[in-house]
Design an enzyme around this catalytic site. Structure first.
Site, mmCIF file in Angstrom:
data_model
loop_
_atom_site.group_PDB
_atom_site.id
_atom_site.type_symbol
_atom_site.label_atom_id
_atom_site.label_comp_id
_atom_site.label_asym_id
_atom_site.label_seq_id
_atom_site.Cartn_x
_atom_site.Cartn_y
_atom_site.Cartn_z
ATOM 1 N N GLY A 37 39.579 13.297 49.221
ATOM 2 C CA GLY A 37 39.537 11.978 49.841
ATOM 3 C C GLY A 37 38.594 11.970 51.026
ATOM 4 N N LEU A 38 38.369 10.806 51.577
ATOM 5 C CA LEU A 38 37.478 10.655 52.726
ATOM 6 C C LEU A 38 38.008 11.391 53.951
ATOM 7 C CD1 LEU A 38 36.669 6.833 52.488
ATOM 8 C CD2 LEU A 38 35.070 8.707 52.020
ATOM 9 N N GLY A 40 39.611 11.628 57.321
ATOM 10 C CA GLY A 40 40.560 10.719 57.954
ATOM 11 C C GLY A 40 41.545 10.090 56.997
ATOM 12 N N SER A 41 41.500 10.468 55.722
ATOM 13 C CA SER A 41 42.411 9.854 54.746
ATOM 14 C C SER A 41 43.797 10.477 54.770
ATOM 15 C CB SER A 41 41.827 9.961 53.329
ATOM 16 O OG SER A 41 41.652 11.320 52.954
ATOM 17 N N SER A 44 44.679 16.777 55.295
ATOM 18 C CA SER A 44 45.265 17.927 55.994
ATOM 19 C C SER A 44 46.725 17.672 56.347
ATOM 20 C CB SER A 44 44.463 18.254 57.260
ATOM 21 O OG SER A 44 43.162 18.687 56.928
ATOM 22 N N THR A 45 47.020 16.439 56.740
ATOM 23 C CA THR A 45 48.409 16.090 57.060
ATOM 24 C C THR A 45 49.292 16.274 55.837
ATOM 25 O OG1 THR A 45 47.741 14.498 58.756
ATOM 26 C CG2 THR A 45 49.940 14.222 57.808
ATOM 27 N N ARG A 84 27.177 21.714 49.964
ATOM 28 C CA ARG A 84 28.491 21.151 49.643
ATOM 29 C C ARG A 84 28.978 21.688 48.294
ATOM 30 N NH1 ARG A 84 30.213 16.270 52.246
ATOM 31 N NH2 ARG A 84 28.735 15.503 53.810
ATOM 32 N N SER A 111 35.531 17.178 49.263
ATOM 33 C CA SER A 111 34.991 17.427 47.907
ATOM 34 C C SER A 111 34.476 16.126 47.290
ATOM 35 C CB SER A 111 36.039 18.092 47.012
ATOM 36 O OG SER A 111 37.326 17.548 47.154
#
Length: 217
Positions: A37-38, A40-41, A44-45, A84, A111
């Site tokens: 995902g982008l 800030g999406s 990681s949380t 990348r 990714s």
């Protein structure tokens, strides 16, 4: 950058203890949970919350975080398209090893390119991964489908601001594309304009793992 296929005179060394034995020891099935995902999406949380939930259930997991890996394994790579791709290839190979060890590997990376994510899935035999299939496989794709406006509003690292100011070039979602999965096992998005809580998101993922039999050998 990859030298895969260039090595000669090498042979695969089989070992007496294999994946099945390791899975039996851990009482779980090794798999790769690929969160994309982008920036800030919430990747990681979600990864950390899933890891904590699995730990509380007695399941062994390990998180491969994109930023963390660039401090070591991938510190020689930049953000050009070829870098990348190599970044994702390396992570895919490491994730494959963790799954073979019997762990639930949680890979959390932007990714952005579909072909790179597909290449990671292709590292495993056809019968050992799933993407929108009814097969029991070892690669599960989780798409954090959050709108760019929300991610940019969060901007915890200040990267979107720098990208908008032209101080970061090739930033995903601004001047470099993000190619969403065409099919994925789990898609997490806002509901009526409200983001689900980390616990709710993790609960959806863990429930999926339970239902597919990954949390037992």
């Amino acid at each position: 950058m990859s030298t895969v296929g260039n090595s000669t005179n090498i042979f695969w060394q089989e070992c007496p203890v294999g994946k099945a034995e390791r899975q039996k020891l851990l009482n779980q099935k090794g798999c790769v949970l690929w969160i994309t995902g982008l920036s800030g999406s919430g990747k990681s949380t979600l990864a950390c919350t899933v890891g904590r939930e699995l730990h509380s259930k007695g399941n062994l997991s390990y998180i491969l975080d994109g930023d963390n890996l660039r401090h070591g394994l991938n510190k020689d790579l930049g953000f050009k398209a070829e870098d990348r791709s190599e970044n994702i290839r390396r992570v895919g190979e490491v994730a494959k090893l963790f799954a073979d060890a019997g762990l639930i590997c949680i890979a959390s990376l932007i990714s952005p390119y579909r072909k790179d994510r597909d290449a990671c899935r292709a590292l495993l035999p056809e019968a050992n991964f799933i993407e929108a299939r009814a097969l029991l496989g070892t690669v599960l794709v989780v798409f954090m489908n959050m709108p760019l406006e929300l991610c940019e509003e969060r901007d915890a690292k200040g990267l979107y601001k720098l990208a908008r100011a032209g101080k970061i070039k090739g930033f995903t979602g601004i001047d470099d594309p993000y190619e969403p999965p065409l099919n994925c096992e789990i898609e997490i998005q806002q509901k009526d304009g409200v983001c689900p809580t980390p616990k709710d998101m993790a609960g959806e993922v863990v429930t999926y793992l339970e239902e597919k039999g990954f949390l037992r050998s």
